[in-house]
Design an enzyme around this catalytic site. Structure first.
Site, short mmCIF file in Angstrom:
data_model
loop_
_atom_site.label_atom_id
_atom_site.label_comp_id
_atom_site.label_asym_id
_atom_site.label_seq_id
_atom_site.Cartn_x
_atom_site.Cartn_y
_atom_site.Cartn_z
N ALA A 14 0.80 -1.22 0.00
CA ALA A 14 0.00 0.00 0.00
C ALA A 14 0.84 1.28 0.00
O ALA A 14 0.64 2.18 -0.82
CB ALA A 14 -0.94 -0.01 1.21
N ARG B 141 -7.71 -4.23 6.82
CA ARG B 141 -7.53 -5.57 6.25
C ARG B 141 -7.97 -6.60 7.28
O ARG B 141 -7.20 -7.01 8.15
CB ARG B 141 -6.06 -5.81 5.87
CG ARG B 141 -5.49 -4.84 4.85
CD ARG B 141 -6.01 -5.15 3.45
NE ARG B 141 -5.42 -4.29 2.44
CZ ARG B 141 -5.99 -3.19 1.96
NH1 ARG B 141 -7.16 -2.78 2.42
NH2 ARG B 141 -5.40 -2.50 1.01
N GLY C 196 -4.80 -1.64 -5.89
CA GLY C 196 -3.95 -0.44 -5.93
C GLY C 196 -4.72 0.82 -6.27
O GLY C 196 -4.15 1.91 -6.27
N ASP D 185 -4.82 3.17 -3.32
CA ASP D 185 -3.54 3.85 -3.13
C ASP D 185 -3.35 4.93 -4.19
O ASP D 185 -2.77 5.99 -3.90
CB ASP D 185 -2.40 2.82 -3.20
CG ASP D 185 -2.58 1.74 -2.15
OD1 ASP D 185 -3.08 2.06 -1.06
OD2 ASP D 185 -2.22 0.58 -2.42
O1 LIG Z 1 -3.11 -5.60 1.21
C1 LIG Z 1 -1.94 -5.25 1.38
O2 LIG Z 1 -1.35 -5.37 2.44
C2 LIG Z 1 -1.17 -4.62 0.33
O3 LIG Z 1 -0.41 -3.73 0.62
C3 LIG Z 1 -1.38 -5.08 -1.08
C4 LIG Z 1 -1.84 -4.05 -2.04
O4 LIG Z 1 -0.72 -3.41 -2.60
C5 LIG Z 1 -2.74 -3.02 -1.46
O5 LIG Z 1 -3.63 -3.68 -0.63
C6 LIG Z 1 -3.53 -2.28 -2.50
O6 LIG Z 1 -4.53 -1.53 -1.84
P1 LIG Z 1 -5.79 -0.86 -2.57
O7 LIG Z 1 -5.28 0.38 -3.25
O8 LIG Z 1 -6.73 -0.53 -1.48
O9 LIG Z 1 -6.30 -1.87 -3.56
#
Ligand SMILES: O=C(O)C(=O)C[C@H](O)[C@H](O)COP(=O)(O)O
Length: 336
Positions: free
Chosen positions: A36, A170, A276, A279
């Site tokens: 993230a 998460r 991503g 993010d």
């Molecule tokens: O889940 C994790 O710990 C991670 O870091 C993996 C991913 O790179 C991000 O989850 C992406 O996050 P979104 O932008 O919300 O889709």
């Protein structure tokens, strides 16, 4: 480096099934680098900001790969520590139509998760920084992750560097240990100037329901957060309606203590990669926040950058400022 954004968190490798396939149907998986905070850093660097990544990676070819990808995106990797150990991984089973994608983490015991606060030189990495960006993923890793997030926040406070905190809840990580996310996240949020998160994240933090999608519910939640968190100046959120795995409707919203702006909804069809995109939204918002922009252009930039990310494979949005400014919700034909 002066005037940079310091991103602190775990860098991961993502292994994904090709479009629509179940893991059981695959002999090979696509590998990309993500995580993230690294994704936000790559986006901000692509948008022309100085960005430094603070993390620890294994001293293996996997760690080399992660560092090389961040470096190629324009992120300063000199403060990335290297040591023997394992790389954090996650596996993505790509959804299609009405079957959502799903994620399996394989990151317990990674070099980052096993790190102690003393393994990082926060003060040196923060020297000259304009912002520290971190997320709720680091404390979700376990008691060690909580200590890391607290140390990063304490160092930024000591250095007088503002903090952007992305809730990034998460459940799979928090549920894997005897955690108390509300008290841990509420404590970290006391130091945040910028929050990336919606009314549901605020509900979790404050233990109050702010359900329903109406704009006044969102404003009520934002005002409650401003009251609870004294340093908070800006809350950025998206309103996402999922039609199916390839079609979402998205609006962006910015709340400050005395103003709010929610963009019109954009129809995002033909989604190439949804991971991503949160993010990328954060990167688009911070891009404007760092320029001191108003709520309307900050919301528009967040929306444009997240919508553009849906068109790109991989965790990171590497689109530059010209394309962000040229974004139009109706797309367009080939530019030539
Ligand atoms: O889940 C994790 O710990 C991670 O870091 C993996 C991913 O790179 C991000 O989850 C992406 O996050 P979104 O932008 O919300 O889709």
């Amino acid at each position: 480096m002066i005037g940079h954004v310091l991103c602190f968190g775990e860098v991961l490798l993502r292994f994904a099934t090709p479009a629509a396939r179940l893991t059981v149907q695959c002999d090979a998986l696509d590998m990309v680098v993500g995580g993230a905070e690294a994704n936000v850093g790559a986006g901000l660097a692509s948008l022309g900001h100085g960005v430094r990544m603070l993390t620890r990676l294994p001293s293996s070819t996997l760690g080399d790969k992660a560092r090389a990808v961040l470096g190629a995106a324009g992120v300063d990797t000199l403060h990335i520590g290297r040591t023997a150990g394992r790389m954090g991984l996650y596996f993505l089973e790509s959804g299609a139509g009405l079957r959502p994608s799903s994620i399996t983490y394989d990151r317990a015991g990674s070099v980052f998760a096993n790190s102690a606060p003393d393994d990082f030189n926060f003060a040196s990495a923060l020297e000259g920084a304009r912002l520290l960006h971190l997320s709720g993923i680091t404390p979700a890793l376990g008691p060690g992750g909580v200590a890391l997030a607290r140390a990063a926040v304490a160092a930024a406070n000591a250095a007088g560097v503002p903090i952007c905190f992305d809730g990034n809840y998460r459940a799979l990580l928090w549920d894997a240990w005897d955690s108390d996310p509300r008290s841990i996240l509420t404590d970290l949020m006391q130091s945040a100037t910028v929050m990336i998160g919606n009314h549901r994240d605020i509900s979790l933090l404050l233990g109050k329901p702010f359900s329903g999608d109406a704009s006044d519910r969102r404003r009520e939640a934002a005002l409650a957060a401003f009251e609870a968190f004294p340093k908070l100046q800006l809350i950025a959120s998206t309103a996402r309606h999922v039609v199916n795995a390839g079609h979402h409707r998205i609006a962006a919203r910015i709340d400050t203590r005395d103003a709010a702006h929610q963009t019109a909804e954009v129809d995002v069809t033909g989604i190439v990669d949804r991971i991503g995109t949160g993010d990328a939204f954060a990167a688009g918002v911070l891009h404007k926040w760092l320029q001191g922009a108003d709520t309307v252009s900050t919301a528009q930039a967040g929306l444009a950058y997240t919508v553009l990310k849906h068109t790109q494979p991989g965790d990171m949005c590497l689109i530059g400022p010209a394309e962000l400014e040229a974004f139009s919700a109706s797309g367009g034909d080939v530019r030539r």
